[in-house]
Design a protein around this motif. Structure first.
Motif, PDB file in Angstrom:
ATOM      1  N   PRO A 119      17.258   9.671 109.811  1.00  0.00           N
ATOM      2  CA  PRO A 119      16.136   9.553 109.046  1.00  0.00           C
ATOM      3  C   PRO A 119      16.059   8.588 107.820  1.00  0.00           C
ATOM      4  CG  PRO A 119      16.487  11.866 109.599  1.00  0.00           C
ATOM      5  CD  PRO A 119      17.570  11.370 109.845  1.00  0.00           C
ATOM      6  N   GLY A 120      15.015   7.817 107.817  1.00  0.00           N
ATOM      7  CA  GLY A 120      15.072   7.013 106.521  1.00  0.00           C
ATOM      8  C   GLY A 120      15.927   5.792 106.544  1.00  0.00           C
ATOM      9  N   SER A 121      16.445   5.210 107.755  1.00  0.00           N
ATOM     10  CA  SER A 121      17.408   4.400 107.911  1.00  0.00           C
ATOM     11  C   SER A 121      16.814   2.969 107.842  1.00  0.00           C
ATOM     12  CB  SER A 121      18.216   4.334 109.304  1.00  0.00           C
ATOM     13  OG  SER A 121      18.747   5.631 109.267  1.00  0.00           O
ATOM     14  N   PHE A 122      15.692   2.474 108.003  1.00  0.00           N
ATOM     15  CA  PHE A 122      15.018   1.239 108.131  1.00  0.00           C
ATOM     16  C   PHE A 122      13.923   0.665 107.084  1.00  0.00           C
ATOM     17  CE2 PHE A 122      16.657   2.847 112.134  1.00  0.00           C
ATOM     18  CZ  PHE A 122      17.601   1.614 112.384  1.00  0.00           C
ATOM     19  N   ASP A 123      13.992  -0.489 106.531  1.00  0.00           N
ATOM     20  CA  ASP A 123      12.923  -0.677 105.573  1.00  0.00           C
ATOM     21  C   ASP A 123      11.855  -1.390 106.422  1.00  0.00           C
ATOM     22  OD1 ASP A 123      14.827  -0.886 103.169  1.00  0.00           O
ATOM     23  OD2 ASP A 123      15.968  -2.137 104.455  1.00  0.00           O
ATOM     24  N   LEU A 124      12.197  -1.783 107.640  1.00  0.00           N
ATOM     25  CA  LEU A 124      10.967  -2.123 108.499  1.00  0.00           C
ATOM     26  C   LEU A 124      11.289  -1.320 109.975  1.00  0.00           C
ATOM     27  CD1 LEU A 124       8.444  -3.672 109.401  1.00  0.00           C
ATOM     28  CD2 LEU A 124      10.025  -5.585 110.016  1.00  0.00           C
ATOM     29  N   VAL A 125      10.181  -0.723 110.589  1.00  0.00           N
ATOM     30  CA  VAL A 125      10.474  -0.384 112.043  1.00  0.00           C
ATOM     31  C   VAL A 125       9.014  -1.093 112.793  1.00  0.00           C
ATOM     32  CG1 VAL A 125       9.945   1.624 113.514  1.00  0.00           C
ATOM     33  CG2 VAL A 125      11.248   1.891 111.475  1.00  0.00           C
ATOM     34  N   SER A 126       9.506  -1.988 113.583  1.00  0.00           N
ATOM     35  CA  SER A 126       8.518  -2.760 114.368  1.00  0.00           C
ATOM     36  C   SER A 126       8.348  -2.314 115.748  1.00  0.00           C
ATOM     37  CB  SER A 126       9.163  -4.018 114.317  1.00  0.00           C
ATOM     38  OG  SER A 126       8.184  -5.018 115.197  1.00  0.00           O
ATOM     39  N   ALA A 127       7.468  -2.061 116.262  1.00  0.00           N
ATOM     40  CA  ALA A 127       6.919  -1.580 117.672  1.00  0.00           C
ATOM     41  C   ALA A 127       5.874  -2.543 118.127  1.00  0.00           C
ATOM     42  CB  ALA A 127       6.607  -0.133 117.643  1.00  0.00           C
ATOM     43  N   GLN A 128       6.234  -3.556 119.043  1.00  0.00           N
ATOM     44  CA  GLN A 128       5.351  -4.416 119.345  1.00  0.00           C
ATOM     45  C   GLN A 128       4.976  -4.252 120.837  1.00  0.00           C
ATOM     46  OE1 GLN A 128       4.169  -7.220 117.154  1.00  0.00           O
ATOM     47  NE2 GLN A 128       5.394  -5.875 115.813  1.00  0.00           N
ATOM     48  N   TYR A 129       3.744  -3.803 120.979  1.00  0.00           N
ATOM     49  CA  TYR A 129       3.194  -3.326 122.394  1.00  0.00           C
ATOM     50  C   TYR A 129       4.136  -2.418 123.161  1.00  0.00           C
ATOM     51  CZ  TYR A 129       0.938  -7.895 121.011  1.00  0.00           C
ATOM     52  OH  TYR A 129       0.543  -8.628 120.317  1.00  0.00           O
ATOM     53  N   PRO A 130       4.647  -1.335 122.297  1.00  0.00           N
ATOM     54  CA  PRO A 130       5.894  -0.354 122.965  1.00  0.00           C
ATOM     55  C   PRO A 130       4.985   0.476 124.135  1.00  0.00           C
ATOM     56  CG  PRO A 130       4.762   0.510 121.039  1.00  0.00           C
ATOM     57  CD  PRO A 130       4.208  -0.854 121.077  1.00  0.00           C
ATOM     58  N   ALA A 131       5.894   0.755 125.159  1.00  0.00           N
ATOM     59  CA  ALA A 131       5.469   1.430 126.207  1.00  0.00           C
ATOM     60  C   ALA A 131       6.181   2.878 125.959  1.00  0.00           C
ATOM     61  CB  ALA A 131       5.693   1.031 127.859  1.00  0.00           C
ATOM     62  N   GLU A 141       6.064   9.418 118.268  1.00  0.00           N
ATOM     63  CA  GLU A 141       5.282   9.208 117.179  1.00  0.00           C
ATOM     64  C   GLU A 141       6.115   9.649 115.868  1.00  0.00           C
ATOM     65  OE1 GLU A 141       1.931  10.545 119.725  1.00  0.00           O
ATOM     66  OE2 GLU A 141       4.153  10.392 119.929  1.00  0.00           O
ATOM     67  N   ARG A 142       6.592  10.670 115.697  1.00  0.00           N
ATOM     68  CA  ARG A 142       7.214  11.255 114.752  1.00  0.00           C
ATOM     69  C   ARG A 142       8.677  10.554 114.471  1.00  0.00           C
ATOM     70  NH1 ARG A 142       4.293  15.455 112.863  1.00  0.00           N
ATOM     71  NH2 ARG A 142       2.896  16.330 114.592  1.00  0.00           N
ATOM     72  N   ALA A 143       9.219  10.229 115.535  1.00  0.00           N
ATOM     73  CA  ALA A 143      10.565   9.467 115.503  1.00  0.00           C
ATOM     74  C   ALA A 143      10.465   8.321 114.831  1.00  0.00           C
ATOM     75  CB  ALA A 143      11.204   9.363 117.036  1.00  0.00           C
ATOM     76  N   MET A 144       9.415   7.529 115.091  1.00  0.00           N
ATOM     77  CA  MET A 144       9.065   6.229 114.528  1.00  0.00           C
ATOM     78  C   MET A 144       8.941   6.370 113.006  1.00  0.00           C
ATOM     79  SD  MET A 144       6.611   3.525 116.690  1.00  0.00           S
ATOM     80  CE  MET A 144       5.469   4.784 117.206  1.00  0.00           C
ATOM     81  N   LEU A 145       8.082   7.290 112.603  1.00  0.00           N
ATOM     82  CA  LEU A 145       7.780   7.510 111.140  1.00  0.00           C
ATOM     83  C   LEU A 145       8.818   7.942 110.511  1.00  0.00           C
ATOM     84  CD1 LEU A 145       4.275   9.385 111.513  1.00  0.00           C
ATOM     85  CD2 LEU A 145       4.639   6.996 110.888  1.00  0.00           C
ATOM     86  N   ALA A 146       9.945   8.890 111.066  1.00  0.00           N
ATOM     87  CA  ALA A 146      10.769   9.394 110.462  1.00  0.00           C
ATOM     88  C   ALA A 146      11.781   8.478 110.222  1.00  0.00           C
ATOM     89  CB  ALA A 146      11.513  10.561 111.140  1.00  0.00           C
ATOM     90  N   ALA A 147      11.948   7.400 111.050  1.00  0.00           N
ATOM     91  CA  ALA A 147      12.958   6.231 110.824  1.00  0.00           C
ATOM     92  C   ALA A 147      12.864   5.223 109.531  1.00  0.00           C
ATOM     93  CB  ALA A 147      13.124   5.384 112.153  1.00  0.00           C
ATOM     94  N   VAL A 148      11.603   5.204 109.185  1.00  0.00           N
ATOM     95  CA  VAL A 148      11.304   4.316 108.016  1.00  0.00           C
ATOM     96  C   VAL A 148      11.685   4.981 106.742  1.00  0.00           C
ATOM     97  CG1 VAL A 148       9.268   3.417 106.670  1.00  0.00           C
ATOM     98  CG2 VAL A 148       9.447   3.773 109.198  1.00  0.00           C
ATOM     99  N   ALA A 149      12.252   4.130 105.642  1.00  0.00           N
ATOM    100  CA  ALA A 149      12.827   4.747 104.457  1.00  0.00           C
ATOM    101  C   ALA A 149      11.771   4.673 103.485  1.00  0.00           C
ATOM    102  CB  ALA A 149      13.736   3.460 104.120  1.00  0.00           C
ATOM    103  N   PRO A 150      11.934   5.541 102.455  1.00  0.00           N
ATOM    104  CA  PRO A 150      10.893   5.332 101.414  1.00  0.00           C
ATOM    105  C   PRO A 150      10.753   3.811 100.930  1.00  0.00           C
ATOM    106  CG  PRO A 150      12.288   7.027 100.922  1.00  0.00           C
ATOM    107  CD  PRO A 150      12.881   6.450 102.230  1.00  0.00           C
ATOM    108  N   GLY A 151       9.484   3.426 100.767  1.00  0.00           N
ATOM    109  CA  GLY A 151       9.041   2.137 100.243  1.00  0.00           C
ATOM    110  C   GLY A 151       9.185   1.126 101.686  1.00  0.00           C
ATOM    111  N   GLY A 152       9.579   1.657 102.718  1.00  0.00           N
ATOM    112  CA  GLY A 152       9.436   0.896 103.740  1.00  0.00           C
ATOM    113  C   GLY A 152       8.343   0.667 104.477  1.00  0.00           C
ATOM    114  N   VAL A 153       8.206  -0.009 105.599  1.00  0.00           N
ATOM    115  CA  VAL A 153       6.977  -0.441 106.276  1.00  0.00           C
ATOM    116  C   VAL A 153       7.005   0.033 107.961  1.00  0.00           C
ATOM    117  CG1 VAL A 153       5.446  -2.325 107.029  1.00  0.00           C
ATOM    118  CG2 VAL A 153       6.269  -2.074 104.857  1.00  0.00           C
ATOM    119  N   LEU A 154       6.127   0.712 108.556  1.00  0.00           N
ATOM    120  CA  LEU A 154       5.919   0.680 110.091  1.00  0.00           C
ATOM    121  C   LEU A 154       5.035  -0.317 110.505  1.00  0.00           C
ATOM    122  CD1 LEU A 154       6.216   2.351 112.810  1.00  0.00           C
ATOM    123  CD2 LEU A 154       4.204   3.617 111.970  1.00  0.00           C
ATOM    124  N   LEU A 155       5.372  -0.931 111.368  1.00  0.00           N
ATOM    125  CA  LEU A 155       4.445  -2.143 112.033  1.00  0.00           C
ATOM    126  C   LEU A 155       4.298  -1.785 113.431  1.00  0.00           C
ATOM    127  CD1 LEU A 155       2.628  -4.678 111.685  1.00  0.00           C
ATOM    128  CD2 LEU A 155       4.778  -5.884 112.165  1.00  0.00           C
TER     129      LEU A 155
END
Length: 224
Positions: A119-131, A141-155
């Motif tokens: 959890p919180g490992s990434f400053d940016l989690v990028s998912a471009q057209y994911p299947a 959905e929750r796995a993507m959100l959980a991977a973002v560090a405080p101050g980080g961005v989900l794209l």
């Protein structure tokens, strides 16, 4: 570099042999990649380039990295990149492209949920057209959100209209997959939505999906 994928095998030169995830999903995507020498355009996705332009490079997770065009571009731009992919064949191609480009990328051969990312490992989690397959507990959905560090961005970027586009000829049911609206619905006060819109797609020439003309772009920053 720190292994942000916990105990999963990773490497900077070639994809790991061990796969963590549903074998049927891996087989499906390996078959799809095997049908063409190059499935995608080989160029970074336009929405990614546009949205990352103002961000300070840090640790990034490329969800469904495919043949590695986004991962390579991010690495060239100074990011510490982890590429996550279910297809072993795609990862082999991605590792080759990274080697040719002279950049370092950490590859993880796993499904997003099964990867058990710290959890919180990434400053940016990028998912471009994911299947990403939908589950009752919104696990992807929750796995993507959980991977973002405080101050980080989900794209999260997807083709507009796909959420309601049923194509029986391709055995495609949109109800089986995760869409940006489902991720947006999970955002609470810990998140600030910076972009949530439909816009013309900046499409690389060639590759699957090139016929889609509109994108849905969701960019959210984790406050804490």
């Amino acid at each position: 570099m720190t292994n942000t994928a916990g105990s999963l095998p990773s490497t900077t030169t070639s994809p790991p042999d061990a796969y963590v995830g549903d074998p049927a999903v891996q087989a499906e995507w390996d078959q799809r990649y095997a049908e063409q020498e190059r499935l995608w355009s080989g160029r970074p996705n336009g929405a990614l380039v546009a949205e990352v332009a103002g961000l300070t490079p840090g640790r990034v997770l490329d969800v469904g990295c495919g043949e590695g065009a986004d991962a390579v571009w991010l690495a060239k731009s100074g990011w510490d990149v982890t590429g996550l992919e279910v297809s072993g064949l795609a990862l082999e191609r991605a590792a080759g492209h990274a080697k040719d480009a002279g950049v370092t990328v950490r590859w993880v051969h796993a499904g997003l949920v099964e990867a058990a990312l710290r959890p919180g490992s990434f400053d940016l989690v990028s998912a471009q057209y994911p299947a990403l397959l939908r589950t009752p507990d919104s696990a992807a959905e929750r796995a993507m959100l959980a991977a973002v560090a405080p101050g980080g961005v989900l794209l999260l970027v997807h083709h507009a209209g796909m959420e309601t586009h049923h194509d029986p000829d391709r055995d495609f049911d949109p109800a089986d997959y995760v869409w940006p609206s489902m991720v947006a619905a999970l955002l609470d006060d810990d998140w600030e939505v910076e972009v949530d819109e439909q816009r013309p797609r900046i499409a690389p020439d060639g590759g699957a999906g090139a016929h889609h003309s509109e994108d849905v772009v969701l960019r959210a920053r984790r406050r804490r």
